[in-house]
Each structure stands twice: as C-alpha cells, then as structure tokens.
Design an enzyme around this catalytic site. Structure first.
Site, mmCIF file in Angstrom:
data_model
loop_
_atom_site.group_PDB
_atom_site.id
_atom_site.type_symbol
_atom_site.label_atom_id
_atom_site.label_comp_id
_atom_site.label_asym_id
_atom_site.label_seq_id
_atom_site.Cartn_x
_atom_site.Cartn_y
_atom_site.Cartn_z
ATOM 1 N N HIS A 12 0.836 -1.219 0.000
ATOM 2 C CA HIS A 12 0.000 0.000 0.000
ATOM 3 C C HIS A 12 0.870 1.268 0.000
ATOM 4 O O HIS A 12 0.510 2.282 0.592
ATOM 5 C CB HIS A 12 -0.979 -0.019 1.176
ATOM 6 C CG HIS A 12 -0.332 -0.129 2.526
ATOM 7 N ND1 HIS A 12 -0.892 -0.821 3.570
ATOM 8 C CD2 HIS A 12 0.832 0.369 2.996
ATOM 9 C CE1 HIS A 12 -0.101 -0.745 4.622
ATOM 10 N NE2 HIS A 12 0.946 -0.027 4.309
ATOM 11 N N HIS A 61 -1.475 4.436 9.885
ATOM 12 C CA HIS A 61 -0.088 4.844 10.138
ATOM 13 C C HIS A 61 -0.089 6.134 10.956
ATOM 14 O O HIS A 61 0.308 7.185 10.454
ATOM 15 C CB HIS A 61 0.664 5.039 8.829
ATOM 16 C CG HIS A 61 0.692 3.848 7.920
ATOM 17 N ND1 HIS A 61 -0.404 3.417 7.213
ATOM 18 C CD2 HIS A 61 1.692 2.984 7.611
ATOM 19 C CE1 HIS A 61 -0.071 2.350 6.487
ATOM 20 N NE2 HIS A 61 1.181 2.060 6.722
ATOM 21 N N HIS A 195 10.297 -4.129 3.928
ATOM 22 C CA HIS A 195 10.761 -2.738 3.906
ATOM 23 C C HIS A 195 11.069 -2.245 5.308
ATOM 24 O O HIS A 195 10.492 -2.699 6.282
ATOM 25 C CB HIS A 195 9.792 -1.795 3.188
ATOM 26 C CG HIS A 195 8.404 -1.623 3.760
ATOM 27 N ND1 HIS A 195 7.521 -2.646 3.980
ATOM 28 C CD2 HIS A 195 7.732 -0.489 4.119
ATOM 29 C CE1 HIS A 195 6.375 -2.159 4.438
ATOM 30 N NE2 HIS A 195 6.476 -0.864 4.541
ATOM 31 N N GLU A 242 3.953 -5.762 8.393
ATOM 32 C CA GLU A 242 2.639 -5.508 7.776
ATOM 33 C C GLU A 242 2.095 -6.761 7.087
ATOM 34 O O GLU A 242 0.878 -6.909 6.923
ATOM 35 C CB GLU A 242 2.744 -4.366 6.747
ATOM 36 C CG GLU A 242 2.971 -3.003 7.384
ATOM 37 C CD GLU A 242 2.995 -1.855 6.377
ATOM 38 O OE1 GLU A 242 2.843 -0.715 6.810
ATOM 39 O OE2 GLU A 242 3.180 -2.088 5.155
HETATM 40 C C1 DHB Z 1 6.251 3.177 2.366
HETATM 41 C C2 DHB Z 1 5.654 1.933 2.484
HETATM 42 C C3 DHB Z 1 4.593 1.730 3.374
HETATM 43 O O1 DHB Z 1 3.978 0.533 3.568
HETATM 44 C C4 DHB Z 1 4.122 2.780 4.101
HETATM 45 O O2 DHB Z 1 3.061 2.573 4.899
HETATM 46 C C5 DHB Z 1 4.721 4.038 4.000
HETATM 47 C C6 DHB Z 1 5.772 4.237 3.122
HETATM 48 C C7 DHB Z 1 7.359 3.419 1.415
HETATM 49 O O3 DHB Z 1 7.980 2.472 0.930
HETATM 50 O O4 DHB Z 1 7.639 4.575 1.107
HETATM 51 FE FE FE Z 2 2.508 0.745 5.475
#
Ligand code: DHB
Ligand code: FE
Length: 282
Positions: A12, A61, A195, A242
């Site tokens: 997302h 978030h 990530h 996540e």
């Molecule tokens: C990014 C990815 C995410 O899942 C999020 O909630 C906020 C930022 C990103 O890779 O920039």
């Molecule tokens: Fe996220």
C-alpha cells in the site's frame, strides 16, 4: 447468503497513490508499478468478479490512531469514512462508503466468537486503505464497491501474531457466511512486502524471502502462520510485519485457493511491491 469469493493482497505504498493522483503513470519509474495491477483492474471490471463489499484489512499509520489509543483489531461500522490528511491534505479520492449492516454483523459475530474487536464509528482512512483502492479501481468518481475497514495494529509492539491474524480471518469467513443477504464479498490484505523506513537498515529489501512468502500463500500457508515476529524483523525490516495482514485475508479464504495473478516489483519507493489475486475454490 453472503459469501467470500476472492482475496487480494497488495502493498500500500503511498507513492503509488502519488503516481495515480498526479497522473504520472507514464513515467518510467511508475510504469512497471502500475502495470502490476493491469490484470487485476481488468479482472475486477467484469461483472462476475465485481464485489459488492470489500473487507479491507489495513493498518493505520498514526493518522486516526496514535500512542493514546492502539486497538489491535478494529472494525469500521460508520456509514462512511473520509480520506485522512497525512500532511499534504487528504488524497483526492472518493469517500469510502461502508456496508454498515454487514460491518455490524461481522463485529457482533467476531466478538461472540471470542475476538474482542474495537468498534470504530468515526475515523479517517489513510494510504493503507486508499492506495489499494486506487491501484485496483483507478480514479472513479465513486468507489465501485462498499468497503468495510478492518484496521490492525502493526505499528506499535505488541502486534498480533500471524497465527492470530489467520484465526481472525477464519472467524471473518464464518461471520460473512452467516449474513443473510446475497452479497459477493472480497477480502483484501494490504501492506508489505519487505521494507524498513528508518534507522540503520533503512532501505532493506529481501527479495528471496518475499518470493517464498508469495509462493507459500498458496503452496504452504501453514508455514506462514508460524513465522515469528523476530523473523519478520530480521529478514524483512521493521515494516515487513505488515505482511501479517495478508494472513487475515488468507485465513478467510479457507484451505482451497487458486492463484489468479501475481506481481512482484522492486523498487516501489522503499519497498518490494507484492500483489496477489487468489480465488476461493470451495
Ligand atoms: C512506504 C511503504 C509503506 O507501507 C508505508 O506505509 C509508508 C511508506 C514506502 O515504501 O515509502
Ligand atoms: Fe505501510
């Protein structure tokens, strides 16, 4: 009777929303990212695949919730939800229209099934919920489906285990199947893949781990249920957790699924973009 027909998993990443909102999909960086959804956009536009309702599993978030209140599992029961202002004004996307009677039914069914849901009657929804809708439906004047927001805390530890998420998915399926209206329901699990947005390991992406996770959503979901938090942290960075939200979707589909579509692309902002469409086959 309502029934769950299919599940969608997708990252997302806010940047996908930027690409769509600013009509920048033709740029070389964004082309392969949006192409990951071409198949899905076509598939879901066919009347036989169109959901009446999407149960959209996502995480907030720090937009609607902050350190003052941290619901582990929350379900939105209001009539509608506005896109959140995440610092640049709300995204120019439609209001999210709920199916409130089904949402309340699911809340009741889950709570009587021993899942202590938080019921939310006022909430703005952030990129975790709106970006997947844009990726799959583009830029309509109104979203073509009702959406039940189901928010999971994957931001502040302690977060729920993958197995608990799976069991919640199974309970959601029981709840949907006991709703006495003919509805086609999809369940979407969002977030991931590997990530890390901050700290020394910012930028971490683990393609081998992600690919195996995608494989085992179909081939060996029992393995995924048992992945401990420390493995997500070590192998997929601080935000890879996540992905437990995908297991709510997978648990809700039941044992038999067919993979209809898969996409994996690096990079999408700081993440590996992962996307799956699974059909429930029994
Ligand atoms: C990014 C990815 C995410 O899942 C999020 O909630 C906020 C930022 C990103 O890779 O920039
Ligand atoms: Fe996220």
């Amino acid at each position: 009777m309502a029934r769950i027909s299919a599940g969608i998993a997708t990252s997302h990443v806010p940047l996908i929303g930027v690409a769509i909102d600013q009509n920048r999909g033709h740029e070389p960086y964004f082309k392969p990212i949006l192409a990951a959804y071409d198949w899905t956009r076509h598939w879901i536009s066919r009347p036989e695949n169109k959901p009446d309702v999407v149960i959209l599993v996502y995480n907030d978030h720090a937009s609607a919730f902050d350190m003052n209140i941290i619901p582990t599992f929350a379900i939105g029961c209001a009539e509608r939800f506005a896109p959140a202002d995440e610092g640049w004004g709300p995204r120019p996307v439609p209001m999210v229209e709920n199916h409130a009677p089904l949402a309340w039914h699911i809340a009741q069914s889950l709570i009587l099934d021993d899942f202590d849901m938080t019921i939310i009657n006022k909430m703005d929804v952030d990129h975790g919920l709106t970006v997947p809708l844009s990726a799959v439906f583009g830029q309509p004047d109104a979203w073509p489906t009702r959406v039940i927001p189901l928010a999971v805390n994957v931001v502040t530890y302690p977060v729920p285990s993958g197995n608990r998420c799976w069991l919640l998915g199974e309970a959601i399926a029981r709840a949907v199947e006991s709703f006495d209206e003919d509805l086609t329901v999809q369940i979407w699990g969002t977030g991931g893949m590997s990530h890390q947005l901050q700290g020394k390991r910012a930028g971490l992406i683990n393609q081998a781990w992600d690919q195996r996770f995608l494989d085992d959503m179909v081939a060996d979901p029992a393995r995924l249920r048992a992945i401990p938090h420390i493995e997500y942290l070590r192998e997929t960075g601080s935000e890879g957790i996540e992905m437990v939200m995908w297991l709510i979707m997978r648990g809700a589909l039941g044992p038999n699924v067919r993979e209809l579509h898969r996409a994996y692309h690096v990079p999408a902002s700081n993440t590996a973009l992962g996307h799956l469409v699974l059909e429930k086959t029994s």
